[in-house]
Design an enzyme around this catalytic site. Structure first.
Site, PDB file in Angstrom:
ATOM      1  N   HIS A  36      56.168  41.465  55.037  1.00 21.06           N
ATOM      2  CA  HIS A  36      55.387  42.210  56.030  1.00 21.06           C
ATOM      3  C   HIS A  36      55.392  43.688  55.658  1.00 21.06           C
ATOM      4  CE1 HIS A  36      55.469  38.596  58.527  1.00 21.06           C
ATOM      5  NE2 HIS A  36      54.644  39.182  59.370  1.00 21.06           N
ATOM      6  N   HIS A 120      52.824  32.676  63.300  1.00 24.17           N
ATOM      7  CA  HIS A 120      52.342  32.853  61.909  1.00 24.17           C
ATOM      8  C   HIS A 120      51.024  32.102  61.760  1.00 24.17           C
ATOM      9  CE1 HIS A 120      52.496  32.983  57.516  1.00 24.17           C
ATOM     10  NE2 HIS A 120      52.515  31.674  57.458  1.00 24.17           N
ATOM     11  N   GLU A 122      48.964  30.927  59.613  1.00 26.27           N
ATOM     12  CA  GLU A 122      48.688  29.790  58.723  1.00 26.27           C
ATOM     13  C   GLU A 122      49.314  28.476  59.194  1.00 26.27           C
ATOM     14  OE1 GLU A 122      49.442  32.839  57.908  1.00 26.27           O
ATOM     15  OE2 GLU A 122      48.519  33.476  56.042  1.00 26.27           O
ATOM     16  N   GLU A 184      52.151  43.758  65.206  1.00 27.89           N
ATOM     17  CA  GLU A 184      53.496  43.272  64.865  1.00 27.89           C
ATOM     18  C   GLU A 184      54.501  44.421  64.812  1.00 27.89           C
ATOM     19  OE1 GLU A 184      52.958  39.193  62.393  1.00 27.89           O
ATOM     20  OE2 GLU A 184      52.555  41.010  61.251  1.00 27.89           O
TER      21      GLU A 184
HETATM   22 ZN    ZN Z   1      53.470  38.283  60.805  1.00 29.88          ZN
END
Ligand code: ZN
Length: 274
Positions: A36, A120, A122, A184
């Site tokens: 990240h 998340h 995905e 985030e």
């Molecule tokens: Zn993330």
């Protein structure tokens, strides 16, 4: 007896009792181990999914399962790509198997409702597949009745437009590039400030990625930061606002999808929050 809503903090006897008296609702945080950028930890998605799950469990009298720490492969257009060091991912079949196994396990414990709280991007479709397999299997076992009901949510889907306007002051870059960005980073500043290093934020323009994927990934398309938009506007106050509004909207949505736990939980809530 521990009053924590987190399964990891409970002994088995307390866990079983709380599951039986707490509306039989379990929330499973799902994250990833994924880069990240230089300013956030690799487990950002796990930490945020677990923190949001904790707030929801307190509001609903539910329990939070030990999290699914690893996630499905990071994709270049939503997470920078799986080629980057530090990012450590599962294959789709593994992800599906974990979601299926955990749904069956919590059903075996007596849970009647399981919420997968995704952190998340995905992961979503593979969680869906695992949960679909398990709920179908349980329904067949119980002769067509729902053995367990499951719900899947990604927490950012519950950030409303007014909050986006307030946090981004009209410069929201779009969810597809919100990786390691303002959302985030702000949430992490509010929840785990000791794990954020704002001095290391790379203030780059939002990534301009094609509307298709090429494999193997062309690494030069991912910005040098690994983030898809800048976190320079992030703040603790924005994190507080995002968490408050998002958890309120999610609590309402879960209460609407599964009305019983919130209705029958006065006793359990008073036990959890004396
Ligand atoms: Zn993330």
């Amino acid at each position: 007896m521990s009053t924590s809503v987190f399964m990891e903090d409970l002994d088995a006897f307390t866990y079983r009792e709380r599951l039986a008296t707490g509306g039989r609702l379990v929330i499973v945080p799902v994250g990833s181990v994924e880069q990240h950028g230089p300013h956030l930890p690799l487990t950002t998605d796990v930490l945020l999914a677990r923190a949001v799950s904790g707030r929801l469990a307190e509001a609903l009298g539910a329990l939070v399962a030990a999290p699914i720490v690893y996630g499905y492969k990071s994709q270049q257009r939503s997470g920078g790509g799986n080629h980057l060091g530090g990012t450590t991912s599962l294959d789709a079949t593994t992800m599906i198997a974990i979601a299926r196994s955990l749904t069956l396990e919590f059903a075996r414990h007596g849970a009647e409702r399981v919420v997968f709280l995704n952190g998340h991007f995905e992961n979503y479709q593979f969680l869906y597949e695992g949960v679909e397999l398990a709920t179908t299997e349980l329904s067949l076992r119980t002769g067509g009745g729902p053995g367990v009901e499951a719900m899947l949510v990604s927490y950012w889907d519950f950030v409303d437009d007014a909050t986006l306007d307030e946090v981004y002051a009209g410069s929201f870059p779009g969810w597809e590039v919100e990786h390691g960005g303002v959302l985030e980073t702000s949430l992490m500043l509010h929840l785990c400030p000791q794990l954020v290093d704002l001095g290391r934020v790379m203030d780059l323009p939002p990534a301009e990625l094609p509307r298709y994927d090429v494999l193997p990934v062309r690494s030069e398309l991912t910005p040098a930061s690994g983030c898809l938009s800048s976190a320079a506007r992030a703040s603790k106050e924005a994190g507080r606002l995002l968490l408050e509004r998002t958890t309120a909207a999610l609590t309402e949505a879960i209460g609407r999808a599964f009305p019983e736990p919130s209705r029958c939980n006065d006793v359990a809530l008073s036990e959890i929050n004396p």
